[in-house]
Design an enzyme around this catalytic site. Structure first.
Site, PDB file in Angstrom:
ATOM      1  N   HIS A 772      13.691  73.567  20.316  1.00  0.00           N
ATOM      2  CA  HIS A 772      14.578  73.102  21.380  1.00  0.00           C
ATOM      3  C   HIS A 772      14.672  71.591  21.460  1.00  0.00           C
ATOM      4  O   HIS A 772      15.435  71.046  22.263  1.00  0.00           O
ATOM      5  CB  HIS A 772      14.076  73.670  22.719  1.00  0.00           C
ATOM      6  N   HIS A1013      23.665  70.155  31.832  1.00  0.00           N
ATOM      7  CA  HIS A1013      22.776  70.610  30.768  1.00  0.00           C
ATOM      8  C   HIS A1013      21.641  69.600  30.616  1.00  0.00           C
ATOM      9  O   HIS A1013      20.798  69.714  29.745  1.00  0.00           O
ATOM     10  CB  HIS A1013      23.540  70.762  29.449  1.00  0.00           C
TER      11      HIS A1013
END
Length: 1150
Positions: A772, A1013
């Site tokens: 990630h 985000h």
């Protein structure tokens, strides 16, 4: 045929005017010194080095200099002589050092060029001193690349001068008087001196001159091969005959046959050849020793000047030659392609029939495919070429590469035609017939009476002959010959053997001539030297073509004279004859002056500014400077008179405020928000924002490492500068180890389209873990590196209308010291050394095979300018007992020292609040006393900012924004998680605030309709003060930060994450003042720089004591104060269906 005319008054006057035209050189120097007094571009390196030598610091050397110190030694010698004679200069500034180049161009270079030209043409220069210089030499000195750098402190003029002088002494050695030890020794010294000015001179003083010496040796020891049949040429070469035709008579195959003949004769006469090459071998050996000692050809910047194969350079030289020299090529070219019957007599040179015509079809079919292959496979675009819009080559290449994909292939037509013209120019002369011995009858000396009679015409002679012929005799067809026959006494003719010996002697004498009509052998040698000096350089640099052009120009035959002015009627002395004969040279002079005027004017008066270097004038030059670190926007420059908004997003690089700023001047936010495409410009919401193109669009990037979760490779590659996107080395590090995963499939399909992209799969030991991390590491051609940590996936949607954050390090230079790499990896938290250590530890976790090359490169960079701490996670099981961050990098929540404020995605935390409250919140609460205030902090109140479904519906992309924002609330476990998190939840956009004045002063961040985000963790010390802040890829999850310790005391981390932590005291100069607050970080809204007129700035300024305190801004992505969830609010859930349409009329089906 060259004209040998008597010198007219006009010609004589023109010769006296030639030296006065050279006064343009010092005039150019005065203008440059007046308008550009400070060192410019490469002069920044050359001038200090020359000053160091002037101060007798002979061991001081700038490691960025690539060439030897010949230029500085020349300046020292010239200035020392001037100091001895006139008492100045005592100090060397840019103007004085430039004047040494000017002196070389206006005095020494024309003097030595004229001597060389006279030697090549076998002419004895008997002209008076004031008219001694020829027009050809004047034009060479006015050649724009030479003229331009005559007013600057560069190596080009001196590098040419010393090669010319070496050529002069080489011709003296090979003259009729023969070589002497003294001449040979002087030649060797000048050959070695040429290498002290520029390393590539080896190809001219050793290869070029050595090749010409081989040709001379072979001509002296062989006979002339008179046949042109291929087989006969080979056989005759084996019989000691040499095939070397004139260029004017040669075809493509003649070059092949001449090469074979030269090779055969060279092997047959290898002893004589080696003896003649002795001086050149000495020079080559000295150069080889230097290369071994230096471990390379260039002295500095070796990584950017490595030798390679760049065959396209031999294509670029032909348009270069034709562009500058078309005035002397135009009329002879017309004589080649236009039939004589269509040519005006004043431009008809009378070229022989075999010289006329276009290139043969066989030549076109042989050469054109080779050129096309070179263009396709060997077009090298060096980043320096497209990295600086101050150079004309920059624009030429952008047109060539960007106009149309087929443009570079279409240019082959231009390359071929220009090459044909440039090589044919060696034969642009109506050569006189080769002397032949013929049998003629000797004539009788006329009687005195006959001598006194006036000459009769041929017509009268014919009548007299007819009267003398007897009737019984048949009249001859040619009465004139009858006259000769009747008057000629009988004599014994020469035997054929004697005639053959006389003819052989004439041929031998012609073979030994230095400069007759140019032969194929010279062209082959010139091509070899030119190719070696150019194709080894990856950079297309106009200055590299100077010596090849000068040698080409010197060896052109004297300008042809129209045949109408070669008649023996004496009309060659008239003014029209003189003007027509010298018109090409006059046009060449005017053309060079026009180019010099334009380029000089643009350089001096058309400066411009780069947005990232305000106040500094940039200037156009006719060369690319490879010593300077180029940092600029690739777009064409604006004139200095046009203002440009100074927005950080317009720059292709970002250098944050350095740490030593001891003033109350505010410092910009260390974090930036990304540009939102859906916001209109007048909204003011995109001030100081950054696009992905701003980060990756710099053509100086040579290698890019991309660490991320999701990739759209076509989108990523489109962000690089279009001129270098196919050559920058891109490494894509991802975690899609399953070959059937959508992300992996997309990458596997896209990578073959980009040969310069390599996909690397990260080690993924945990089934529930992800790769990630979101980071870029940029390695540049100018010895700089940059680390970029952000929150966006590498897909279009994340960089369009989603709220994201970016942290960019300053441009990191290479380390200056020579100490081992490991010595700069220790330092306190927040220092560049600690950041470097933790980053390298993170990269090493991928494994040496995957990221080892990157780690090896980063070890050599200086991270001293970094003002942040690295907070990262790697998949492992980490023991919590005995962890010491001073000795090793700590991952996950154990390495986190400060507080949480906002997240965009929340994954699994467990059924109870144990992990959130006792592990994560506890870690975030462990804030040390502030170094500025020496006060402790109370346990903070935690808020988690997360959008509601209604806020997603109202966002710019509607439901489309919610696909990457995750919080699951369907299952019983997830509902329990929601219950203990609800007291902490706050809205993203703050919609639904009561209008009863409960929120009297909302400070808007300008991101309400950009769905988040972003992942930031911010700890506020009060309404207007921030203790610290983190930007990271890590969601609020145990997979990202690590679970609670198990019974063995181990923390299990599943995912790769990375982020940066900043706090106010990082931006001070490191000094502490007891009891006085010296650094403060305040929230900023809609801009990065704190507003001095804002209430927050005024409040914090009043609290600060000394004048050297600093205020640091932190760009806020959400409004303040926060809006807590109501009882009816639910967090957005991407795995649930939403039937209410968004503002675009769409619904969301899970």
């Amino acid at each position: 045929m060259s004209s040998v005319q008597s010198e007219s008054d006009v010609t004589r006057a023109a010769r006296y005017a030639v030296p006065f035209v050279l006064l343009l050189v010092p005039l150019w120097w005065t203008q440059v010194t007046s308008k550009v007094p400070e060192p410019y571009l490469d002069e920044v390196f050359h001038v200090p080095q020359a000053q160091a030598y002037w101060a007798h610091k002979w061991t001081q050397w700038d490691p960025k200099l690539t060439t030897p110190p010949g230029l500085y030694l020349w300046s020292y010698l010239l200035c020392a002589c001037a100091l001895l004679l006139r008492g100045s200069p005592k100090e060397l500034d840019a103007a004085v050092l430039r004047s040494t180049n000017t002196a070389a161009t206006s005095v020494f270079l024309p003097w030595r060029l004229q001597t060389l030209l006279d030697a090549l043409r076998k002419e004895r220069n008997t002209r008076p001193a004031g008219a001694w210089l020829s027009h050809t030499v004047l034009n060479i000195c006015l050649f724009p690349p030479i003229f331009f750098f005559s007013g600057l402190y560069y190596t080009d003029v001196l590098a040419l001068l010393v090669v010319v002088e070496a050529y002069n002494w080489d011709l003296r050695r090979s003259s009729a008087s023969g070589a002497t030890p003294f001449k040979t020794m002087v030649f060797i010294l000048f050959g070695l001196a040429a290498l002290v000015f520029r390393q590539t001179n080896i190809f001219w003083v050793a290869v070029f001159l050595g090749g010409l010496q081989i040709v001379r040796t072979l001509h002296q020891s062989t006979k002339v091969c008179r046949t042109s049949n291929f087989t006969d040429v080979v056989n005759k070469s084996l019989e000691n005959e040499l095939y070397d035709p004139l260029v004017a008579e040669a075809s493509m195959m003649d070059y092949v046959k001449a090469s074979i003949s030269l090779a055969i004769q060279g092997l047959k006469n290898i002893g004589a050849v080696l003896v003649s090459l002795f001086p050149y071998i000495i020079i080559l050996a000295a150069f080889g020793i230097f290369v071994l000692w230096n471990n390379g050809v260039v002295l500095g910047h070796k990584e950017f000047h490595t030798a390679g194969i760049h065959l396209a350079q031999m294509l670029y030289i032909w348009p270069y030659i034709v562009f500058f020299s078309w005035p002397i090529l135009a009329v002879p070219l017309l004589n080649l392609v236009v039939p004589s019957s269509f040519l005006p007599k004043v431009v008809d040179y009378g070229f022989p029939k075999q010289q006329k015509g276009m290139p043969r079809i066989a030549t076109i079919l042989l050469v054109t495919p080779i050129m096309l292959a070179i263009v396709h496979w060997n077009t090298i675009v060096h980043p320096f070429t497209l990295a600086d819009n101050r150079h004309y080559v920059f624009y030429a290449f952008r047109i060539l590469l960007n106009y149309h994909p087929a443009a570079k292939y279409a240019a082959v037509v231009v390359y071929f035609l220009c090459g044909w013209v440039a090589l044919s120019a060696f034969g642009f002369m109506a050569a006189s017939a080769v002397p032949r011995v013929v049998q003629v009858a000797p004539s009788v000396a006329p009687s005195p009476r006959a001598a006194q009679q006036p000459p009769t015409s041929v017509k009268d002679q014919k009548k007299d002959v007819k009267k003398k012929i007897k009737p019984t005799q048949k009249p001859t067809r040619n009465p004139a010959s009858a006259i000769k026959a009747s008057e000629a006494p009988r004599a014994q003719p020469f035997s054929p053997e004697v005639l053959a010996q006389i003819q052989s002697h004439i041929d031998q004498r012609r073979q030994q001539q230095q400069q007759g009509p140019t032969r194929v052998s010279f062209v082959l040698v010139w091509l070899a030297a030119t190719a070696l000096s150019l194709i080894t350089a990856p950079l297309v640099e106009p200055r590299y073509f100077i010596i090849p052009w000068v040698m080409w120009r010197l060896h052109l035959p004297p300008q042809p004279v129209p045949s109408v002015y070669r008649q023996p009627s004496g009309n060659g002395k008239t003014l029209p004859a003189v003007l027509v004969s010298h018109l090409p040279l006059i046009m060449e002079t005017l053309w060079f002056i026009a180019i010099n005027a334009v380029t000089g004017y643009v350089f001096l008066y058309k400066g411009f500014e780069w947005p990232q270097e305000p106040g500094k004038v940039q200037r156009f030059m006719c060369a690319i400077d490879s010593l300077v670190s180029f940092k600029r926007s690739i777009t064409p420059p604006l004139p200095r008179s046009i203002s440009r908004p100074q927005s950080r997003s317009q720059s292709t690089y970002y250098v944050p405020t350095p740490p030593n700023i001891p003033s109350k001047s505010p410092i910009s936010s260390p974090f930036q928000l990304t540009h939102i495409r859906g916001f209109p410009e007048e909204s003011g919401n995109n001030v100081d924002t950054v696009r992905l193109k701003d980060i990756l669009g710099d053509p100086m990037i040579r290698e890019c490492w991309q660490f991320n979760y999701m990739f759209d490779l076509d989108f990523l590659m489109a962000q690089f500068d279009e001129d270098v996107q196919n050559i920058v080395q891109v490494k894509v590090v991802h975690g899609s180890w399953k070959r059937d995963s959508p992300n992996r499939i997309r990458l596997d399909e896209a990578c073959p389209r980009y040969p310069n992209v390599e996909a690397i799969v990260a080690y993924m030991p945990e089934a529930f873990g992800t790769h990630h991390s979101k980071m870029m590491i940029l390695l540049r051609h100018d010895d700089l590196a940059q680390i970029v940590i952000h929150t966006a996936n590498m897909i279009p949607g994340d960089w369009a209308n989603m709220c994201q954050a970016v942290w960019r390090s300053p441009l990191l230079p290479l380390k200056k010291d020579k100490s081992p790499f490991t010595t700069d990896l220790t330092g306190p938290i927040g220092s560049g050394a600690r950041f470097k250590r933790d980053l390298l530890a993170y990269l090493n976790a991928y494994g040496n095979k995957k990221t080892g090359p990157l780690v090896k490169q980063l070890l050599g960079y200086d991270f001293g300018g970094v003002q942040a701490a690295l907070i990262a996670s790697v998949p492992l099981r980490q023991k919590t007992n005995g962890l010491d961050s001073a000795k090793q990098t700590i991952w996950g929540w154990p390495g986190l020292k400060d507080a949480l404020q906002q997240v965009s995605s929340i994954a699994s935390l467990g059924q109870t609040d144990k992990w959130l409250r006792e592990i994560f919140f506890e870690a975030l609460s462990s804030c040390a006393p502030s170094p500025s205030t020496q006060t402790t902090h109370n346990r903070p109140r935690f808020s988690i900012i997360f959008p509601t479904p209604d806020e997603i519906r109202r966002s710019l992309n509607g439901y489309g924004s919610g696909g990457s924002i995750h919080m699951k609330i369907q299952t019983a476990t997830q509902q329990k998680q929601l219950q203990y998190m609800r007291p902490h939840l706050c809205r993203w956009a703050g919609d639904g605030r009561p209008a009863n004045g409960a929120y009297p002063s909302v400070r808007e961040a300008g991101r309400r309709r950009a769905a988040p985000h972003i992942k930031t963790y911010i700890r506020f010390a009060g309404k207007d003060s921030i203790d610290w802040a983190i930007v990271t890829s890590a969601n609020l999850s145990t997979q990202a930060w690590g679970a609670a310790p198990d019974p063995k005391g181990e923390v299990r981390i599943c995912s790769w994450e990375i982020g940066v932590l900043v706090w106010p005291d990082l931006f001070t100069d490191g000094r502490k003042l007891s009891g006085q607050r010296r650094a403060v970080m305040i929230p900023t809204f809609k801009r990065d720089l704190p507003d001095k007129d804002s209430q927050a700035f005024s409040v914090q300024q009043s609290k600060m004591g000394p004048s050297d305190s600093v205020v640091v801004g932190l760009r806020m992505p959400y409004d303040i104060p926060l809006t807590p969830y109501t009882e009816d609010d639910l967090p957005w859930c991407a795995t649930a269906s939403h039937t209410d349409p968004d503002w675009l009329g769409q619904t969301w089906e899970a």
